[in-house]
Write an enzyme that holds these catalytic residues in place. Structure first.
Site, PDB file in Angstrom:
ATOM      1  CG  ASP A  84      -1.997   1.061   1.127  1.00  0.00           C
ATOM      2  OD1 ASP A  84      -3.003   0.788   0.448  1.00  0.00           O
ATOM      3  OD2 ASP A  84      -1.840   2.139   1.713  1.00  0.00           O
ATOM      4  CG  ASN A 117      -3.962  11.524  -5.529  1.00  0.00           C
ATOM      5  OD1 ASN A 117      -3.196  11.651  -6.474  1.00  0.00           O
ATOM      6  ND2 ASN A 117      -4.601  10.400  -5.277  1.00  0.00           N
ATOM      7  CG  HIS A 137      -6.485  13.468  -8.536  1.00  0.00           C
ATOM      8  ND1 HIS A 137      -6.708  12.368  -7.747  1.00  0.00           N
ATOM      9  CD2 HIS A 137      -7.197  14.477  -7.961  1.00  0.00           C
ATOM     10  CE1 HIS A 137      -7.516  12.672  -6.753  1.00  0.00           C
ATOM     11  NE2 HIS A 137      -7.837  13.948  -6.857  1.00  0.00           N
ATOM     12  CG  ASP A 174      -3.436   9.246 -12.547  1.00  0.00           C
ATOM     13  OD1 ASP A 174      -3.880   8.710 -11.513  1.00  0.00           O
ATOM     14  OD2 ASP A 174      -4.150   9.801 -13.397  1.00  0.00           O
ATOM     15  CD  GLU A 206      -4.598   4.238  -1.798  1.00  0.00           C
ATOM     16  OE1 GLU A 206      -4.886   4.616  -0.647  1.00  0.00           O
ATOM     17  OE2 GLU A 206      -5.404   4.305  -2.750  1.00  0.00           O
ATOM     18  NE  ARG A 258      15.484  -7.684  -4.064  1.00  0.00           N
ATOM     19  CZ  ARG A 258      15.323  -8.913  -3.602  1.00  0.00           C
ATOM     20  NH1 ARG A 258      15.876  -9.273  -2.453  1.00  0.00           N
ATOM     21  NH2 ARG A 258      14.600  -9.792  -4.262  1.00  0.00           N
TER      22      ARG A 258
END
Length: 307
Positions: free
Chosen positions: A183, A191, A196, A200, A226, A246
């Site tokens: 996440d 955002n 936005h 993106d 996300e 990692r």
């Protein structure tokens, strides 16, 4: 940002060129193909150049490694001239479970347009002849069906199908499969602050970074918003945790944003199959375990890995 196409697709697949239908050379001759209409590579096209071998062996052009009801060298399909178009001859290679065309077991038969070929317990192929435009359209339909439109990661629907298949494979081979739930931290604030369009771009670059690090056999999917999921076959818990960390460090160190640096971090939850106890729905349980670990990572301060 990397411009290379997502794995499993060519440059022609990802581009959406405008082909002038009046240009006959753009259409070109039709060539024989097999299209998987049921099985692990649903929708994928396999052109028959001269001879195409189907089986579980690594040297088979159409390899079906996950279905043990498929013989190591199950059948061959050869292009043969048939009138103005090109046909194909399928030959069973003395497979244990047989090759079926339109419901009948065959040793050798010339395929007709639309013939359906069943190989093993899970795979059905359709024989078709495509010109360049038809083949391109089929490949673009495949990408639209399996891939997220923005990031080109696999979509949630494909991920859920693949998760079930990977767990079955793990059960048959007594091997582990890891699920990493990822996440983006504070994505709403990102955002709100940067817009936005920047959000993106961050999602797209994140997928590029993860793809470059993961193995070809790993599955990266956009699970929602996300949140992303990674399926990694045949790795232990320790290896899965190392992989997750990692990826976390890679994202933290990466440069996001064109002008101003946009700080981006991820939280990762790791789950592993098999479980100590039998589960009624192992796929759903693995998602729940990984989700719970992700929640702990976010509650503990984000930008970390939990299992």
């Amino acid at each position: 940002m990397s411009e290379r196409p997502p794995r499993g697709f060519s440059e022609d697949t990802n581009a959406t060129p405008l082909i002038r239908l009046t240009d006959a050379s753009a259409i070109g001759p039709r060539r024989p193909c097999l299209v998987m209409i049921a099985g692990p590579r649903l929708g994928e096209i396999f052109p028959i150049e001269q001879e195409l071998t189907i089986g579980r062996d690594p040297d088979c052009a159409l390899r079906l490694a996950d279905d043990e009801s498929v013989s190591r060298r199950h059948a061959t399909v050869k292009a043969v001239p048939a009138g103005s178009d090109t046909g194909a001859l399928i030959t069973d290679l003395k497979s244990a479970n047989g090759t079926y065309v339109d419901g009948s077991r065959v040793n050798e038969i010339v395929l007709k347009e639309g013939s359906k070929i069943r190989v093993g317990q899970t795979v059905v192929l359709k024989f078709a002849c495509y010109d360049a435009i038809e083949e391109l359209a089929q490949r673009q339909l495949l990408e639209a069906a399996l891939r997220d439109g923005l990031t080109h990661a696999f979509n949630r629907r494909y991920f859920l199908q693949r998760l079930t298949a990977e767990i079955r494979f793990a059960e048959r081979h007594a091997s582990p499969v890891a699920l990493l739930m990822i996440d983006l931290d504070h994505f709403k604030q990102l955002n709100d602050k940067h817009g936005h369009l920047t959000g993106d771009d961050v999602l797209k670059k994140l997928v590029d970074l993860l793809t470059e690090t993961l193995r070809a056999e790993d599955v990266l999917a956009r699970y929602g918003g996300e949140e992303f999921a990674v399926l990694a076959r045949g790795i232990t818990r320790e290896q899965a945790l190392m992989l997750a960390d990692r990826l976390r460090k890679l994202v933290e160190a990466a440069q996001f944003g064109a002008a101003d640096r946009v700080p981006v971090t991820i939280s990762v939850g790791v789950g592993l199959f098999p479980f100590p106890e039998k589960a009624e729905d192992p796929a759903q349980k693995l998602i729940e375990i990984s989700d719970a670990a992700l929640y702990r990572a976010k509650q503990a301060g984000r930008n970390q890995v939990q299992s």
